[in-house]
Every structure is written in structure tokens, then in C-alpha cells.
Motif scaffolding. Structure first.
Motif, short mmCIF file in Angstrom:
data_model
loop_
_atom_site.label_atom_id
_atom_site.label_comp_id
_atom_site.label_asym_id
_atom_site.label_seq_id
_atom_site.Cartn_x
_atom_site.Cartn_y
_atom_site.Cartn_z
N LYS A 231 0.83 -1.21 0.00
CA LYS A 231 0.00 0.00 0.00
C LYS A 231 0.87 1.26 0.00
O LYS A 231 0.58 2.25 -0.70
CB LYS A 231 -0.91 -0.01 1.23
CG LYS A 231 -1.76 1.25 1.35
CD LYS A 231 -2.53 1.28 2.67
CE LYS A 231 -3.28 2.61 2.82
NZ LYS A 231 -3.96 2.71 4.13
N ALA A 234 2.18 1.66 -3.41
CA ALA A 234 1.11 1.93 -4.36
C ALA A 234 0.74 3.41 -4.37
O ALA A 234 0.23 3.92 -5.38
CB ALA A 234 -0.12 1.09 -4.03
N ILE A 240 1.01 -0.40 -9.34
CA ILE A 240 1.21 -1.44 -8.32
C ILE A 240 -0.12 -2.06 -7.94
O ILE A 240 -0.23 -3.28 -7.81
CB ILE A 240 1.94 -0.85 -7.10
CG1 ILE A 240 3.40 -0.57 -7.46
CG2 ILE A 240 1.86 -1.80 -5.90
CD1 ILE A 240 4.21 0.08 -6.36
N ASN A 241 -1.14 -1.26 -7.75
CA ASN A 241 -2.47 -1.80 -7.42
C ASN A 241 -2.96 -2.74 -8.49
O ASN A 241 -3.53 -3.80 -8.20
CB ASN A 241 -3.48 -0.65 -7.25
CG ASN A 241 -3.53 -0.13 -5.83
OD1 ASN A 241 -3.04 -0.78 -4.91
ND2 ASN A 241 -4.10 1.03 -5.65
#
Length: 393
Positions: A231, A234, A240-241
Motif C-alpha cells: 500500500k 502503491a 502497483i495496485n
């Protein structure tokens, strides 16, 4: 799972000089053993179903959320809903505390103020045992038999509506008796719980907490830590998500467990977890140093050692973390494709715990992941789907 908070005032009543239980008529119904289930959720409900299946017993259910108790009665998980908690506790020959550990501690303190039957057996289902057993020794000092319990099975669903008599079948069910508990009492509890068809394991409470800390509690912390780590990155890069939506979600599934439950577990097993985190920090440093060497043999050896141990773990045994029974089905992007698959499974009265589309692009082959509660459900679903022309793996 025990629904809602229950402070001492929830249970407290002025203690009379004699038991509220009618010793002649209130102990058994038609010669059946009287069981009080406190907490009518998934685990408690599954144990109740297993007891009623194999044992001559009447199961009375109590839940701070009365709607849950009534639902358990409607689903025939229990025989009746407790209308007088104290009376039912004093009449019971077996009391099952199917509640989170922090709630169980409050209930134990209240039970200690009641005039329980001399031969009553009390057990719980908590995933930490040392604090529970220390309190049992303090409250009853062997006068009442308290045998800690930890059924190492569960589901990715919650609530009494997901309870199954076979939920604990072939799972390890740890019992942690008091030092003064007789062998006969331990065997009596095993006999009452025989309908679970679980594999009983008797351990010292401290040993239990160390073991589950290693193989269950610590991995949950690491999974949550991995999610938090991703997270953070991200927030810097939106791709990344997108890329974490596949395999990363799979390896961190356990991070989706109840935050409230895991808060309680960490607090109850804090000392073991702090020691394990110290070990993990050293392991991380070791991995870091291996990578820094750039030595391909050392790096390959690191992965090979992990692979060898992991591949040697029992495949069909149930462990401390609930297993995922996933079936992957190739589907064409057509209207009603998923409905046809789930319909075939439903016709066989097989429960699906989760559905997830792994990949689906317009007009192309997609993959549907169907999750089941047991390996038998998975096998039966696979058979019916393949008979109907679906490719599964």
C-alpha cells in the motif's frame, strides 16, 4: 464467533443461596446430557451440530445478540434458546465458551459466581490458551473441570448460517487441561466432541501458544505487514495496485481476517509474537546479506531450502490456518456463462464460499476461481463440471 460486547453487567444477577437449577428435573431432558453453548457463531454452531449428530444431548444456545441465537434455533443448530443464562449455566453438564478470548475471560469470571454442577465440564474455543488456563486455575483451583480447547479449523465465511457438522473433520483440535485434570475427564470431553471427527491433541497451554504463534499468529502479522508495505508503494505508483490484483491477493488472503479478532489474539500472545518478530528481523537481515553477496549459489540455496521444506509439508492435513480449496474453471465471455457454472454446482447442493474472475477480456477465454469449504466439495464440483465439458484445474 460471539456477537457483540458483553460486560459483566450483561450476565450479573444477585447470587441466591441455592442453585437456580432444579436438581431433579432441570439437569437432563429425556435422559439427554444438557449442553450450554455460549456464542452461536460458525465454530460454536459447528460444534453444536457435531454434538447433536453423535451424542444424546440437548443443546441450549446463548448469544449476546439474541437474533443470532434465534437464527441458530431456526436452523436447528441448537435445540432451544436460553432465556435465563444463569439457570442454564447451573443446569449444564457441558459449557462451551465459543467466544473471542477477551469475552471468554469476562464470561468465566461471571460463571465463577454461579453454583455450577460439581461434575460440569467447561471448555472454550479460543486460539490462545495460557491466559485462559491461568484464569481457570485462579477461579476454580480444580474444583470445576476446565479444559481449554482450540479447534484448528474455520471457514472464510462467518455466522451460524455457515456452520457445518463436518467443519472440524480431520482438523486438529487441541485440548489444554489443567494440571489436576484427570485422564478420565479429558476422555469424557473427547467423547462428547467425537461428532466433530477431529484429531485431538493434548498440549500444555504455553506450548500451544508458542506453536500457534509460529504457524498461525505470526503469518497473519506478516501477511498484514506485506499488504501495508505494498500500500505504501502503491501511493507512489498506480500500476502497483493493478499488478497486485492477482497472485499477491492470493498470498495475502489471511490479511482479510477480522481486525477485532486479531487485535485480541496479538494482545493475548504478545510475548511469543515479540520473540518471533525478533527472529524474523534476523532472518530478513540474513536474506539481505545473501542478496548483497550476488552469489548465485547462495541465492539459489536460499530458495531451494525454503522450497524443500514447504513441499514436504503434509498436503491433505488441516493445519492452524484454514485451507483454501480453489477450483479454476476456463470460461468464455458469454452472457450467463458464470450462472451456468454455479447452477451446475448448486444442483449438487455443494456450497461455494467465494467466486472470483481472475482474467476476462471481451470475447476471449477467462478464468473463474471457485472456492469451497472442503476438499470433498471441490472434488465433487470438479467432477460435475468436467462431465459438462468444462476444463478445470
Amino acid at each position: 464467533m460471539f456477537h457483540g460486547m458483553c460486560g459483566a453487567e450483561t450476565f450479573h444477577q444477585t447470587a441466591p443461596s441455592v442453585s437456580l437449577c432444579n436438581m431433579k428435573a432441570g439437569v437432563k431432558v429425556d435422559g439427554k446430557k444438557r449442553v450450554l453453548l455460549i456464542g452461536t457463531g460458525l465454530i460454536g454452531g459447528s460444534i453444536a451440530l457435531a454434538i447433536r449428530k453423535e451424542t444424546e444431548a440437548v443443546v441450549i444456545g446463548y448469544d449476546i445478540n439474541n437474533e443470532q441465537a434465534e437464527k441458530a434455533k431456526q436452523l436447528s443448530v441448537i435445540d432451544k434458546v436460553a432465556t435465563n443464562f444463569r439457570k442454564e449455566a447451573e443446569c449444564a453438564e457441558l459449557i462451551i465458551l465459543a467466544s473471542p478470548v477477551e469475552e471468554t475471560i469476562k464470561i468465566m469470571r461471571e460463571l465463577a459466581t454461579y453454583q455450577l454442577k460439581e461434575n460440569v465440564l467447561i471448555t472454550d474455543v479460543g486460539s490462545t490458551k495460557r491466559n485462559i488456563m491461568n484464569l481457570a486455575n485462579e477461579l476454580w483451583n480444580g474444583d470445576i473441570t476446565f479444559i481449554g480447547g482450540h479447534p484448528m479449523a474455520g471457514s472464510h465465511k462467518t455466522g451460524v448460517e455457515s456452520a457445518k457438522a463436518h467443519l472440524l473433520e480431520n482438523a486438529f483440535y487441541v485440548l489444554t487441561p489443567q494440571p489436576c485434570t484427570s485422564y478420565e475427564k479429558i476422555e469424557e470431553l473427547k467423547d462428547l466432541l467425537k461428532g466433530t471427527k477431529a484429531n485431538f491433541l493434548v498440549l500444555d497451554a504455553a506450548e500451544h501458544d508458542y506453536i500457534v504463534g509460529v504457524v498461525s499468529h505470526f503469518p497473519h502479522i506478516i501477511a498484514s505487514g506485506l499488504v501495508t508495505h505494498v500500500k505504501k508503494h502503491a501511493n507512489r505508483n498506480p500500476f502497483i495496485n493493478i499488478l497486485a490484483a492477482g497472485g499477491f491477493r492470493d498470498i495475502t488472503r489471511i490479511a482479510s481476517s477480522s481486525p477485532r479478532m486479531w487485535k485480541d489474539i496479538v494482545l493475548q500472545n504478545r510475548d511469543n509474537l515479540l520473540d518471533l518478530l525478533d527472529d524474523w528481523i534476523m532472518e530478513i537481515r540474513n536474506m539481505q546479506s545473501i542478496i548483497q553477496t550476488g552469489n548465485e549459489h547462495l541465492i539459489a540455496g536460499f530458495f531451494e531450502e525454503a522450497k524443500t521444506y514447504r513441499d514436504a509439508l503434509p498436503v491433505r492435513s488441516k493445519g492452524a490456518i484454514p485451507a483454501y480449496y480453489d477450483l479454476y474453471v476456463d470460461v468464455i465471455d458469454q452472457t450467463g456463462a458464470i450462472a451456468r457454472i454455479t447452477g451446475l454446482i448448486a444442483e449438487q447442493e455443494i456450497d461455494i464460499t467465494n467466486l472470483n474472475i481472475i482474467e476476462a477480456r471481451e470475447g476471449l477465454l477467462g478464468v473463474l476461481r471457485v472456492s469451497f469449504q472442503t476438499e470433498a466439495d471441490l472434488s465433487n464440483a470438479r467432477k460435475i463440471l468436467e462431465q459438462n465439458g468444462y476444463k478445470t484445474y
